[in-house]
Write a protein that holds these residues in place. Structure first.
Motif, PDB file in Angstrom:
ATOM      1  N   SER C 128       0.672  -1.107  -0.225  1.00 53.28           N
ATOM      2  CA  SER C 128       0.013  -0.155   0.011  1.00 53.28           C
ATOM      3  C   SER C 128       0.938   1.231  -0.058  1.00 53.28           C
ATOM      4  O   SER C 128       0.548   2.315  -0.185  1.00 53.28           O
ATOM      5  N   LYS C 129       2.002   1.045   0.383  1.00 54.48           N
ATOM      6  CA  LYS C 129       3.067   2.321   0.378  1.00 54.48           C
ATOM      7  C   LYS C 129       4.045   2.253  -1.045  1.00 54.48           C
ATOM      8  O   LYS C 129       4.861   3.053  -1.216  1.00 54.48           O
ATOM      9  N   ASN C 130       3.498   1.335  -1.778  1.00 53.16           N
ATOM     10  CA  ASN C 130       4.192   1.190  -3.159  1.00 53.16           C
ATOM     11  C   ASN C 130       5.404   0.508  -3.236  1.00 53.16           C
ATOM     12  O   ASN C 130       6.164   0.730  -4.160  1.00 53.16           O
ATOM     13  N   TYR C 131       5.777  -0.163  -2.381  1.00 50.48           N
ATOM     14  CA  TYR C 131       7.020  -0.807  -2.229  1.00 50.48           C
ATOM     15  C   TYR C 131       7.052  -1.831  -3.300  1.00 50.48           C
ATOM     16  O   TYR C 131       6.087  -2.618  -3.182  1.00 50.48           O
ATOM     17  N   GLU C 132       8.232  -1.913  -3.897  1.00 49.34           N
ATOM     18  CA  GLU C 132       8.288  -3.210  -4.739  1.00 49.34           C
ATOM     19  C   GLU C 132       9.520  -3.872  -4.541  1.00 49.34           C
ATOM     20  O   GLU C 132      10.547  -3.555  -4.822  1.00 49.34           O
ATOM     21  N   PHE C 133       9.167  -5.073  -4.058  1.00 48.05           N
ATOM     22  CA  PHE C 133      10.860  -5.819  -3.474  1.00 48.05           C
ATOM     23  C   PHE C 133      10.976  -6.692  -4.838  1.00 48.05           C
ATOM     24  O   PHE C 133      10.319  -7.472  -5.320  1.00 48.05           O
ATOM     25  N   ASP C 134      12.448  -6.939  -4.727  1.00 46.40           N
ATOM     26  CA  ASP C 134      13.044  -7.806  -5.553  1.00 46.40           C
ATOM     27  C   ASP C 134      13.500  -8.957  -4.451  1.00 46.40           C
ATOM     28  O   ASP C 134      14.515  -8.780  -4.029  1.00 46.40           O
ATOM     29  N   ILE C 135      12.759  -9.818  -4.229  1.00 46.28           N
ATOM     30  CA  ILE C 135      12.814 -10.883  -3.027  1.00 46.28           C
ATOM     31  C   ILE C 135      14.011 -11.618  -3.463  1.00 46.28           C
ATOM     32  O   ILE C 135      15.140 -11.707  -2.564  1.00 46.28           O
ATOM     33  N   GLU C 136      14.344 -11.956  -4.576  1.00 48.99           N
ATOM     34  CA  GLU C 136      15.508 -12.817  -5.031  1.00 48.99           C
ATOM     35  C   GLU C 136      16.674 -12.146  -4.789  1.00 48.99           C
ATOM     36  O   GLU C 136      17.713 -12.613  -4.273  1.00 48.99           O
ATOM     37  N   GLU C 137      16.717 -10.707  -5.227  1.00 46.94           N
ATOM     38  CA  GLU C 137      17.998  -9.946  -4.810  1.00 46.94           C
ATOM     39  C   GLU C 137      18.172  -9.762  -3.472  1.00 46.94           C
ATOM     40  O   GLU C 137      19.261 -10.020  -3.072  1.00 46.94           O
ATOM     41  N   LEU C 138      17.213  -9.373  -2.858  1.00 53.46           N
ATOM     42  CA  LEU C 138      17.343  -9.252  -1.602  1.00 53.46           C
ATOM     43  C   LEU C 138      17.787 -10.441  -0.795  1.00 53.46           C
ATOM     44  O   LEU C 138      19.015 -10.603   0.001  1.00 53.46           O
ATOM     45  N   SER C 139      17.424 -11.786  -1.158  1.00 55.48           N
ATOM     46  CA  SER C 139      18.043 -12.992  -0.282  1.00 55.48           C
ATOM     47  C   SER C 139      19.502 -13.058  -0.773  1.00 55.48           C
ATOM     48  O   SER C 139      20.073 -13.509  -0.082  1.00 55.48           O
ATOM     49  N   LEU C 140      19.780 -12.745  -2.012  1.00 53.83           N
ATOM     50  CA  LEU C 140      21.158 -12.802  -2.622  1.00 53.83           C
ATOM     51  C   LEU C 140      22.071 -11.900  -1.813  1.00 53.83           C
ATOM     52  O   LEU C 140      22.879 -12.299  -1.372  1.00 53.83           O
ATOM     53  N   LEU C 141      21.665 -10.874  -1.681  1.00 51.04           N
ATOM     54  CA  LEU C 141      22.489  -9.856  -0.952  1.00 51.04           C
ATOM     55  C   LEU C 141      22.562 -10.159   0.445  1.00 51.04           C
ATOM     56  O   LEU C 141      23.658  -9.835   1.069  1.00 51.04           O
TER      57      LEU C 141
END
Lengths: 132, 75, 665
Positions: C128-141
Motif C-alpha cells: 500500500s506504500k507502493n514498495y516493490e521488492f525484488d525478493i530474489e535480489e534481497l535474498s542474494l544480497l
C-alpha cells in the motif's frame, strides 16, 4: 461524498453530540429527569467527541484532505462509546435477570450515544471505503 | 547551521552529525537508526511540550527533549 | 551440541517490536503454546510446537528487540539465547513497511553467525506504500532465504515452514556472503579475529568475526566474556589502539542497508499522507490529545469493571451454591469445604472477569497502536513524579482493581520504572474499598459522607506521588531517573480478534495458576484462623486472639480489637471488613451495622480507620500477584512493610490533628 459534504455532515453530528453532551452535564446539576440521562463523565466524553468533530470543519469545507483526521477520529470515538453503551445495556439486563437491579427500562438503557453511533454510520462507510 | 535535535521546531529537517550522552542513551538512540548522516524531521511535540515526535528512515520515533539534546544536527 | 542427533528442530523467532512476531508465532504454533518466564527474570517466555512434513519443531519466541547489545534485559535474553543455546534456525521477522531500520537487527544476526531465515512480514502494508521488492535480489544480497508473509491473513506461512526445514537441514554455518565493512575496518576485524583464533576456547565458543567486531565496538559485556583468555591483553591492546567504536560500525551497517535496499527495493516514496498520520493529528493533538486519551481511558475502565460485574455475581453465586451442598458448616470438614475452599475461591476467582475484560481492552489498545501514543501524551506528567509515560494506565486502572492493574505493568519496559509502579499501585483506591468507606462515612459523617469518601481517593493519589518520589531518592535498587523515552510510534492497525483473545487468555492463565495455588493457600490459612479452635465464637478464635494481641498497638489510633479483627479479615478481600463488623457487633442488615459503627467510633477514628483501610495492605490476591510480577519475595515484603508503616503513620497523623482540632472546638 466529497470532502465538503463530509465536513457538513460531521459538523451536524458534532453539533448534535455537543448539545446532548451539554445536556447530560447540565442535568447532573439541575437533577432533571429526562430521556437524556444525567451523567457527568458521559456528558464530558460527548463534549470531547464533539470538539473533535468540529475542529476539522474549516479544513474539510476548504477541501483539505487533512481535515479528514477529525471526521475519522470522531467516528471512531462515537463507535467506541456507542458500542460501550450497547454492552452496558446487556450488562444491566443481566444484572436485572440476576436480581441485582430492581428494574430494566429500555428507555433509560437506549442511551443517546447508541443513537449517535447509528447516525455516524454513513460517515464510517465512507471512511472504510476510502481506506480500501 | 548546527543545532541539537531538541532545539529544532516542528516541520524542521536536518542531518545527524553526532550523538553524545551517557552510554546507554547513546547506544539506544543509535539502535533506533540515529547515526551520522541520518536525515531526520521534527513532526510534533506532545501536548505538554515533551516528548517530541520525529520521523526518520520511514518511521516515527519519540524522544524526550533531554535525549534529543544528545543529538546534534546540521539544519 | 554439534554432532548430536536431534529429532526436534529448535527454532527461535526474533524481530523488532511491532513487526507482527506474535501473530507469526500464533500462526506457526496454533494452540500448542506454553507461557512461562525466562529464568531469573520476569520477562515472559513463550514456547510452542508445530509439526510440518512430519518433522517436529520447537519454537521459542524471543523478546522483541531493536539490537543485540546486552545492557537491556530483553536484548540480553535474545542474544544469550542465540549464542549459548545455538538454535538450529533463527527466524528474523522484518517489517517490510519499515524495512530500513528493521534490517539493522538482521545484519546483527548475520554477524552473530546465526542460521537466519528472514520472514518479510506486512507485505500488504508495504504494497500500500507502493514498495516493490525484488525478493530474489534481497535474498542474494543478505545471503539467506527471504520469505514474504502477511501474518494477519496467514499468507506465506507454508513457505516459511518449508524454508525453516530446509535451513535446518542445510545447517549452513559459514555463509558465502558477508556484509562487508570498509577496507580499513575489515583490516582491523581481521587482525583481532586472528588473535581470537589462536585461543581455541574462544574460537570454539563464539563466532570469531562477531567477537572481533564486538571487541572493536568496546562492548563491555563481551569484554567480560574474554576476561579469562590468555590472549586477553594482546586483544585489548589492538582494540585500544584503533580509532573505531560502536558508532563507526552502526554507520557502516546503515550504509550497507542503503546499498542493499537500493538494489532490491523500488517505489520508495515516503510520506504520502497515510491514515496513521491522519489519526495522529487528533490523538497527539496539542489540545485534544489529552482529553481524547482521558475519555478512552474512561471507556476502558467502564468496559473492564462495569461490564464484568454480572459475571462476577454469577461466579459468586456458583461458589455459594457449591459451598451449601454439604449443608450447614457444623463440623470442621464441612466448614473447610463451605467457608474455606468455596468461600476462599469465591473471593479470589471472581477477579478473573475484570482481568479478562481489562486485558481485552488493553490488547485492543496495544494492537491498534494507541498504547505508545498514550504514553507519549502522558509522559511529561509522569516524568515529573519519577515515572514513565507507560505507568499512567496501570495507575488509572488501579481505581477499578489493583490486581489486573499490576498485571498491566508488563508493558513498562524498564525494571525500576515497573517496580515503582507496582509498589505504589495499591494506593490507588480500588472498587472493593468503597463499601468500607460508604459504611464508615455513612455512619459518622452524615451529609459530609461524600466528601469524606472523596478525600480517601485524593489521599491515595497524593501518597502514591509522594512514595514514588521518595523511592526514587532513597531506596537502593529504585534510585535514579526514569528510563529514557526512546519509543517507536508504530502505524495504527486494526486489531485482530484472535490475537486479542489469545493475549487476554494468556493473562487469565497466569492469574488462574496463582489462584489455584498461593491464593487458595492464603485463603485457607485465614479460614483456619477464623474457625479454630473449633466451636468458639470469633472473638476467641485464633484470629480473635490476634485481634486482642494487636489491640494495644492499634489503641493509639483509637481502634479496638474488633477493628483489628475486621482489618485482619480485610486482607482476604477489603469488602469483608463490612461483613466482619456485622458479625462482631452481633447485628445484621445494613442499617444495624451503620448504627453499631456510629456507637463504636468517633468521626476522627472513623476517618483514621478509612485511611488505614486504604493503605495498610492490598488484598491477598493482589499481594500474590505482586509476588508473581516482581518475582521477588524481597520486594513483596518491602511493599507489605512500607504500607503497614505508612498506614500507621497516616492514621496517627489524622488522629493527632483531628483530636487537636476537636479539642480546640
Amino acid at each position: 461524498m466529497n470532502l465538503k459534504n463530509i465536513g457538513l455532515y460531521s459538523a451536524l453530528i458534532g453539533g448534535i453530540t455537543a448539545i446532548i453532551g451539554a445536556l447530560e452535564v447540565i442535568f447532573v446539576f439541575t437533577g432533571t429527569d429526562s430521556w437524556i440521562p444525567a451523567d457527568l463523565f458521559g456528558g464530558l466524553a460527548l463534549l470531547v467527541i464533539a470538539a473533535v468533530y468540529l475542529s476539522g470543519n474549516g479544513e474539510l469545507i476548504s477541501k483539505q484532505e487533512e481535515g479528514l483526521s477529525f471526521a475519522l477520529t470522531g467516528t471512531i470515538l462515537t463507535m467506541v462509546f456507542g458500542s460501550l453503551y450497547t454492552l452496558i445495556m446487556g450488562t444491566d439486563y443481566l444484572m436485572y435477570l440476576l436480581g441485582e437491579a430492581d428494574e430494566f427500562l429500555i428507555i433509560t438503557e437506549l442511551r443517546p450515544e447508541i443513537l449517535l453511533l447509528v447516525a455516524t454510520l454513513p460517515l464510517a462507510r465512507y471512511l472504510i471505503k476510502r481506506e480500501e | 547551521m548546527k543545532k541539537t535535535l531538541s532545539d529544532m521546531q516542528p516541520g524542521e529537517k536536518g542531518t545527524v552529525l553526532s550523538v553524545s550522552g551517557d552510554n546507554t542513551v547513546q547506544r539506544r538512540i543509535r539502535d533506533m537508526g540515529i547515526v551520522r548522516g541520518t536525515e531526520i524531521e521534527v513532526v510534533r511535540r506532545a501536548p505538554f511540550g515533551d516528548p517530541v515526535e520525529f520521523r526518520l528512515k520511514g518511521y516515527n520515533l519519540s524522544l524526550r527533549r533531554e535525549e534529543a539534546a544528545c543529538v546534534s544536527v546540521e539544519v | 551440541m554439534a554432532g548430536e542427533k536431534e529429532t526436534v528442530i529448535r527454532v527461535a523467532l526474533i524481530g523488532n517490536p511491532n513487526v507482527g512476531k506474535t501473530a507469526i508465532f500464533n500462526n506457526l504454533t496454533g494452540s500448542r503454546q506454553h507461557v512461562g518466564n525466562w529464568p531469573g527474570v520476569t520477562v515472559e517466555k513463550k514456547t510452542g510446537r508445530c509439526t510440518h512434513r512430519e518433522i517436529e519443531m520447537e519454537i521459542v519466541d524471543l523478546p522483541g528487540t531493536y539490537s543485540l547489545e546486552a545492557d537491556a534485559i530483553d536484548e540480553r535474553i535474545a542474544r544469550d539465547y542465540i549464542i549459548d543455546e545455538k538454535p538450529d534456525v533463527v527466524v528474523d521477522i522484518v517489517d517490510a513497511s519499515n524495512i530500513e531500520r528493521n534490517l539493522y537487527l538482521t545484519l546483527l544476526l548475520l554477524e552473530l553467525g546465526a542460521n537466519v531465515v528472514v520472514a518479510l512480514n506486512k507485505m500488504d502494508i508495504a504494497a500500500s506504500k507502493n514498495y516493490e521488492f525484488d525478493i530474489e535480489e534481497l535474498s542474494l544480497l543478505l545471503g539467506v532465504p527471504v520469505i514474504p508473509t502477511v501474518a494477519t491473513t496467514q499468507s506465506g506461512m507454508g513457505e516459511l515452514r518449508d524454508a525453516i526445514l530446509s535451513a535446518a537441514v542445510r545447517r549452513e554455518k559459514h555463509r558465502k556472503v558477508t556484509i562487508g565493512y570498509s577496507d580499513d575496518i575489515e583490516a582491523r576485524i581481521k587482525e583481532v579475529e586472528e588473535l581470537i583464533l589462536t585461543d581455541t576456547y574462544l574460537a570454539n565458543t563464539y563466532p570469531p568475526r562477531w567477537l572481533a567486531i564486538k571487541l572493536l565496538e568496546k562492548d563491555e559485556s563481551v569484554m567480560d566474556r574474554i576476561s579469562s583468555s590468555p590472549k586477553r591483553d594482546q586483544i585489548l591492546e589492538v582494540t585500544r589502539r584503533v580509532e573505531v567504536n560502536a558508532d563507526t560500525f552502526a554507520e557502516e551497517r546503515y550504509r550497507a542497508i542503503d546499498r542493499i535496499l537500493h538494489a532490491s527495493l523500488a517505489g520508495r516514496r515516503d510520506h504520502a499522507l497515510t491514515t496513521s498520520d491522519l489519526l495522529d493529528r487528533v490523538f497527539l493533538h496539542k489540545r485534544l490529545g489529552i482529553p481524547v486519551f482521558l475519555i478512552l481511558m474512561w471507556a476502558t475502565f467502564q468496559f473492564a469493571f462495569t461490564v464484568s460485574e454480572p459475571f462476577m455475581v454469577m461466579l459468586e453465586r456458583v461458589f455459594g451454591w457449591l459451598g451449601g451442598l454439604l449443608g450447614d458448616p457444623t463440623t470442621p470438614l464441612i466448614s473447610l469445604w463451605a467457608d474455606g475452599i468455596c468461600g476462599g475461591l469465591g473471593f479470589v476467582l471472581v477477579f478473573i472477569f475484570p482481568i479478562m475484560f481489562l486485558f481485552i481492552a488493553l490488547a485492543i489498545l496495544e494492537d491498534s497502536g494507541y498504547l505508545p501514543r498514550a504514553a507519549f501524551v502522558m509522559d511529561r506528567l509522569m516524568y515529573r513524579i519519577g515515572l514513565h509515560g507507560r505507568s499512567f494506565i496501570p495507575m488509572l486502572m488501579g481505581f477499578g482493581c489493583n490486581l489486573p492493574a499490576i498485571m498491566a505493568t508488563r508493558s513498562i519496559g524498564d525494571e525500576k520504572d515497573r517496580l515503582i509502579t507496582i509498589l505504589i499501585n495499591p494506593l490507588m483506591s480500588c472498587g472493593a474499598r468503597l463499601p468500607v468507606y460508604v459504611l464508615i462515612a455513612g455512619a459518622l459523617f452524615g451529609t459530609y459522607a461524600g466528601s469524606a469518601i472523596f478525600s480517601m481517593y485524593v489521599l491515595g493519589i497524593v501518597l502514591a506521588i509522594l512514595m514514588a518520589l521518595l523511592f526514587r531518592r532513597f531506596i537502593p535498587g529504585l534510585r535514579g531517573k526514569p528510563a529514557p523515552f526512546i519509543m517507536e510510534l508504530p502505524p495504527y492497525a486494526r486489531p485482530a480478534i484472535k490475537s486479542v483473545l489469545l493475549y487476554m487468555w494468556s493473562r487469565a492463565v497466569v492469574f488462574l495458576k496463582k489462584a489455584g495455588t498461593i491464593l487458595l493457600g492464603g485463603a485457607l490459612v485465614l479460614w483456619f484462623m477464623a474457625s479454630f479452635p473449633w466451636g468458639r465464637e470469633i472473638e476467641s478464635s485464633y484470629a480473635g486472639i490476634l485481634g486482642h494481641t494487636l489491640e494495644p498497638l492499634l489503641a493509639p489510633l483509637g481502634f479496638d480489637w474488633m477493628a483489628a479483627i475486621a482489618l485482619f479479615f480485610g486482607f482476604l478481600a477489603k469488602e469483608i471488613v463490612v461483613e466482619t463488623f456485622g458479625i462482631l457487633y452481633g447485628v445484621g442488615g445494613e442499617d444495624a451495622i451503620t448504627g453499631a459503627v456510629a456507637a463504636h467510633m468517633t468521626p476522627v477514628t472513623g476517618l483514621a480507620f478509612m485511611a488505614f483501610t486504604l493503605i495498610y495492605l492490598p488484598c491477598l490476591a493482589t499481594l500474590g500477584m505482586v509476588k508473581a510480577e516482581t518475582g521477588s519475595w524481597k520486594w513483596t515484603g518491602f511493599m507489605v512493610l512500607y504500607q503497614l508503616v505508612l498506614a500507621y503513620v497516616v492514621a496517627g497523623i489524622i488522629v493527632l490533628t483531628g483530636n487537636l482540632i476537636t479539642g480546640v472546638l
